[in-house]
Design an enzyme around this catalytic site. Structure first.
Site, PDB file in Angstrom:
ATOM      1  N   GLU A 250     -11.084   0.745  -3.753  1.00  0.00           N
ATOM      2  CA  GLU A 250     -11.457   0.394  -2.387  1.00  0.00           C
ATOM      3  C   GLU A 250     -12.134   1.590  -1.701  1.00  0.00           C
ATOM      4  O   GLU A 250     -11.617   2.709  -1.737  1.00  0.00           O
ATOM      5  CB  GLU A 250     -10.153   0.021  -1.665  1.00  0.00           C
TER       6      GLU A 250
ATOM      7  N   LYS B  99     -10.333  -7.468   6.907  1.00  0.00           N
ATOM      8  CA  LYS B  99      -9.380  -7.122   7.971  1.00  0.00           C
ATOM      9  C   LYS B  99      -9.924  -7.721   9.253  1.00  0.00           C
ATOM     10  O   LYS B  99     -10.992  -7.317   9.721  1.00  0.00           O
ATOM     11  CB  LYS B  99      -9.293  -5.613   8.146  1.00  0.00           C
TER      12      LYS B  99
ATOM     13  N   GLY C  85      -4.554  -4.756   5.640  1.00  0.00           N
ATOM     14  CA  GLY C  85      -3.505  -4.578   6.640  1.00  0.00           C
ATOM     15  C   GLY C  85      -3.731  -3.327   7.451  1.00  0.00           C
ATOM     16  O   GLY C  85      -4.419  -2.400   7.004  1.00  0.00           O
TER      17      GLY C  85
ATOM     18  N   SER D 136       0.859  -1.182   0.000  1.00  0.00           N
ATOM     19  CA  SER D 136       0.000   0.000   0.000  1.00  0.00           C
ATOM     20  C   SER D 136       0.896   1.233   0.000  1.00  0.00           C
ATOM     21  O   SER D 136       1.729   1.390   0.889  1.00  0.00           O
ATOM     22  CB  SER D 136      -0.886  -0.046   1.246  1.00  0.00           C
TER      23      SER D 136
ATOM     24  N   LYS E 254      -0.945  -0.891  -4.480  1.00  0.00           N
ATOM     25  CA  LYS E 254      -2.181  -0.143  -4.164  1.00  0.00           C
ATOM     26  C   LYS E 254      -1.797   1.304  -3.902  1.00  0.00           C
ATOM     27  O   LYS E 254      -0.895   1.571  -3.109  1.00  0.00           O
ATOM     28  CB  LYS E 254      -2.827  -0.780  -2.937  1.00  0.00           C
TER      29      LYS E 254
ATOM     30  N   ASP F  48      -7.186   3.040  -3.240  1.00  0.00           N
ATOM     31  CA  ASP F  48      -7.949   3.047  -1.985  1.00  0.00           C
ATOM     32  C   ASP F  48      -8.220   4.490  -1.582  1.00  0.00           C
ATOM     33  O   ASP F  48      -7.286   5.255  -1.333  1.00  0.00           O
ATOM     34  CB  ASP F  48      -7.141   2.337  -0.884  1.00  0.00           C
TER      35      ASP F  48
ATOM     36  N   ASP G 176     -14.064  -1.810   2.299  1.00  0.00           N
ATOM     37  CA  ASP G 176     -13.168  -2.054   3.425  1.00  0.00           C
ATOM     38  C   ASP G 176     -13.908  -1.587   4.680  1.00  0.00           C
ATOM     39  O   ASP G 176     -14.566  -2.394   5.361  1.00  0.00           O
ATOM     40  CB  ASP G 176     -11.854  -1.276   3.188  1.00  0.00           C
TER      41      ASP G 176
ATOM     42  N   LYS H 131      -2.929   4.940  -2.527  1.00  0.00           N
ATOM     43  CA  LYS H 131      -3.906   5.695  -1.752  1.00  0.00           C
ATOM     44  C   LYS H 131      -4.301   6.908  -2.596  1.00  0.00           C
ATOM     45  O   LYS H 131      -3.423   7.558  -3.199  1.00  0.00           O
ATOM     46  CB  LYS H 131      -3.278   6.149  -0.438  1.00  0.00           C
TER      47      LYS H 131
HETATM   48  O1  SMG Z   1      -0.644  -2.770   6.621  1.00  0.00           O
HETATM   49  O2  SMG Z   1       0.001  -2.617   4.575  1.00  0.00           O
HETATM   50  C1  SMG Z   1      -0.626  -2.211   5.532  1.00  0.00           C
HETATM   51  C2  SMG Z   1      -1.454  -0.948   5.375  1.00  0.00           C
HETATM   52  C3  SMG Z   1      -2.522  -1.146   4.383  1.00  0.00           C
HETATM   53  O3  SMG Z   1      -3.455   0.774   3.374  1.00  0.00           O
HETATM   54  C4  SMG Z   1      -3.495   0.008   4.304  1.00  0.00           C
HETATM   55  N1  SMG Z   1      -4.402   0.115   5.295  1.00  0.00           N
HETATM   56  O4  SMG Z   1      -7.587   1.444   4.418  1.00  0.00           O
HETATM   57  O5  SMG Z   1      -6.630  -0.331   3.821  1.00  0.00           O
HETATM   58  C5  SMG Z   1      -6.610   0.711   4.463  1.00  0.00           C
HETATM   59  C6  SMG Z   1      -5.432   1.122   5.303  1.00  0.00           C
HETATM   60  C7  SMG Z   1      -5.815   1.441   6.722  1.00  0.00           C
HETATM   61  C8  SMG Z   1      -4.720   1.972   7.565  1.00  0.00           C
HETATM   62  S1  SMG Z   1      -4.187   3.521   7.065  1.00  0.00           S
HETATM   63  C9  SMG Z   1      -3.244   4.196   8.294  1.00  0.00           C
HETATM   64 MG    MG Z   2      -8.627   0.413   2.819  1.00  0.00          MG
END
Ligand code: SMG
Ligand code: MG
Length: 366
Positions: A212, A261, A289, A133, A159, A187, A237, A161
């Site tokens: 996402e 998750k 994650g 991510s 992925k 995402d 999510d 953001k």
């Molecule tokens: O653990 O690789 C990881 C982070 C993956 O992007 C990630 N998590 O919305 O999916 C999501 C985010 C939530 C945490 S953002 C601080």
């Molecule tokens: Mg997410």
């Protein structure tokens, strides 16, 4: 198995670089680890709350508080992980706090009987593919450097953001630089509204695996409407907080892929239920994650090895976020991580590292 009590430990792990999303920038992970002590074995669970209630309503101080104020006393007399879920069911919400306690008890239970998480959950693979991510950056060149580095390391899926103002152009730039073969997804962490549908549909040009959580977590119907206005598959999510919400979202056509998750849904047992119903509905799932330490990561890797997890998860090496992990570091090989097979989680914190990163410890007897 008789539960004697829980140790609640806060561990501060600095991130290798800031991780920016549409809702916050993380620079350090303040983790709440729980260790259950029983008459047969000890077990570990990681609470995946963030410090502030910006991803979901939970936050780490609140999770520690509800564990001490309600949850731990409610599970006195409980003998196994199934019993934890049942005892905590009457309390509304707080799935991440519940998940951490249940995971610790499940770990203890499995260690006591020599069974691994993977075997217990229904693992069908020895290793799982790794996705990464990638946070929002200040500039496209900076993003391309970061993505290039992850591709060189071997990550099999990227992925990005996104947020309003950082969406179409970064995706276009990554596609142009790295080509159409890269498995790519985005995402939004709830940053858009249905009024953005035509803008979001521009993402359809880039052959993404999925988008996402574009809209707010409550907006299941909005996601179903959006799904009719764009070709890119929608993956929920934040909205999926239980097997019930998962079933409803699938039925309404709001999600054609699910990010599972375990913390967000109240634990690995509920995560498996969502996996099972998604498989029955023909909906692919992948493991999300929450910047887990080596403890939470071990359990996620086991979960990601179930048969319905047909897309690479946000399951990366420890080094994606941490220079030093509190367990033996998880190291990706050939774009994959090996599913742990030892009893329980198959890993435990390394005592010296755990001590070095600990900021507070508290013992709570049941
Ligand atoms: O653990 O690789 C990881 C982070 C993956 O992007 C990630 N998590 O919305 O999916 C999501 C985010 C939530 C945490 S953002 C601080
Ligand atoms: Mg997410």
């Amino acid at each position: 198995m008789k539960i004697e009590g829980f140790e609640l430990r806060r561990v501060g792990l600095p991130l290798v670089s800031p991780f920016r999303t549409s809702f916050s920038t993380q620079t350090e992970r303040d983790i709440l680890l729980v260790k259950v002590v029983t008459d047969e074995a000890e077990g570990w669970g990681e609470c995946v709350t963030l410090g502030d209630p910006l991803y979901s309503p939970e936050y780490t101080d609140g999770a520690a508080d509800i564990m001490k104020r309600y949850f731990i006393s409610a599970i006195s007399g409980v003998r196994d992980a199934i019993g934890v879920g049942q005892a905590l069911h009457p309390f509304k919400g707080h799935p991440m706090a519940k998940a951490a306690l249940e995971t610790a008890v499940l770990d203890a239970e499995l260690r006591a009987s020599g069974r691994s998480f993977g075997r217990e959950l229904g693992s069908v693979k020895d290793r799982v593919p790794c996705g990464v991510s990638v946070g929002i950056m200040d500039s496209i060149p900076e993003l391309l450097d970061a993505v290039g580095g992850y591709i060189d390391e071997g990550y099999v899926r990227i992925k990005l953001k996104i947020e309003p103002g950082w969406d179409i152009e970064p995706v276009r730039a990554v596609r142009e630089r790295f080509g159409d073969d890269v498995q790519l997804q985005v995402d939004a962490n709830t940053a858009y509204t249905l009024a953005d549908a035509r803008h979001l549909a521009k993402l359809d040009d880039f052959d993404l695996l999925l988008i996402e959580q574009p809209l707010e977590e409550e907006d299941i119907v909005g996601h179903a409407d959006l799904a009719k206005m764009m070709k890119t598959p929608i993956c929920l999510d934040e909205s999926i907080t239980s097997a019930q919400t998962a079933a409803a979202a699938i039925r309404l056509g709001a999600t054609s892929v699910i990010n599972i998750k375990p913390g967000r849904v109240g634990g690995y047992l509920e995560a498996r239920r969502i996996h099972d119903l998604a498989v029955a509905a023909g909906v692919p799932v992948w493991c999300g994650g929450m910047l887990e330490s080596g403890i939470g990561r071990a359990a996620n890797i086991a979960l990601a090895s179930l048969p319905g997890f047909t897309l690479p998860g946000d399951v990366s090496s420890s080094s994606r976020f941490y220079e030093t992990d509190i367990t033996e570091p998880w190291v990706m090989e050939d774009g994959h991580l090996t599913v742990p097979t030892g009893p329980g989680l198959g890993v435990a914190p390394i005592p010296e590292l755990l001590e070095a990163f600990t900021t507070s410890v508290e013992w709570v007897a049941v």
